[in-house]
Design a protein around this motif. Structure first.
Motif: not given
Length: 251
Positions: A83-92, A94-96, A100-103, A120-125
């Motif tokens: 739970i905690f470690i996979p969510i942390a990796y997926h979140a950070f 994803g921010l990376y 680096r992307g362009k919309s 991207r925004w729903t991921g940030l929320i």
């Protein structure tokens, strides 16, 4: 005679890159990011919704579910590993990817661009919500693993604040969208839905699945704020409920 000069041609940036394999080691990290979004994070999200759905049965039933989950063997190892470690990796990560992307939704206002931005925004929320939710419910106030009967009241107190209630509703919408569209992206990137027709049809399935998850999530939130739950006890009699459930019915 002076020659009229043409105005400078506006520079148009490239749009969103098409779905394709990444280069170098980023291929592995992106594949891992995509996989973790489905297993175990997606699986945990579904389980979490099902557990919260127990709140519709009342404080004792919800407390019994919390007690059951915290009584699982090696529950703390499972909690951190899946739970905690996979969510942390997926979140950070994803921010990376986001930074680096362009919309370019201004230059290319196509559906794919808007989907990219929304994901991207729903991921940030979702990330911001999960951090505060884990801190408040898991590590602050009364400890629910040792006091599962207090789980319903603890959530109810938090949702009694209109601001927090709005946060929960907005976060639920964002997470359901992020997960449903994430399933679609996973199927496309892993070659499960090759071709535009397959992706379009699977998109309808993902949208319907997201709506179902959203209904369950909003219903769970309603369980804590509905008028019938206003007099819920601070500590629900979880042990009594579990004993009754395990006792064979009298013949």
């Amino acid at each position: 005679m002076a020659t009229a000069q043409n105005p400078a041609t506006p520079k148009v940036r490239a749009g969103v890159q098409p779905i394709r394999a990444a280069k170098g080691t980023s291929f592995i990290w992106r594949k891992l990011h995509s996989l973790l979004g489905i297993i175990p994070i997606g699986a945990f999200f579904i389980e979490h919704l099902l557990s919260n759905f127990e709140a519709l049965k009342g404080p004792s039933a919800y407390g019994a579910q919390v007690k059951f989950l915290n009584a699982l063997p090696l529950v703390r190892v499972l909690e951190w590993t899946f739970i905690f470690i996979p969510i942390a990796y997926h979140a950070f990560y994803g921010l990376y990817i986001w930074f680096r992307g362009k919309s370019n939704v201004v230059y290319y206002p196509w559906a794919g661009n808007w989907m990219y931005v929304a994901q991207r925004w729903t991921g940030l929320i979702a990330t911001a919500y999960i951090i505060q939710h884990v801190l408040r419910q898991r590590f602050m106030g009364i400890s629910l693993p040792e006091n599962p009967g207090a789980a319903f009241h603890k959530v109810q107190v938090e949702l009694s604040n209109p601001v927090m209630l709005a946060v929960y509703v907005i976060a639920m919408i964002a997470i359901c969208w992020h997960f449903a569209y994430g399933i679609w992206l996973f199927a496309a990137k892993w070659g499960i839905t090759p071709g535009e027709v397959a992706r379009k049809r699977f998109g309808y399935i993902c949208a319907a699945f997201g709506v179902i998850l959203l209904f369950m999530g909003l219903a769970s939130i309603w369980a804590f704020v509905r008028p019938e739950a206003r007099n819920a006890p601070e500590i629900a009699p979880v042990a009594v409920l579990r004993t009754a459930a395990l006792t064979p019915a009298a013949v």
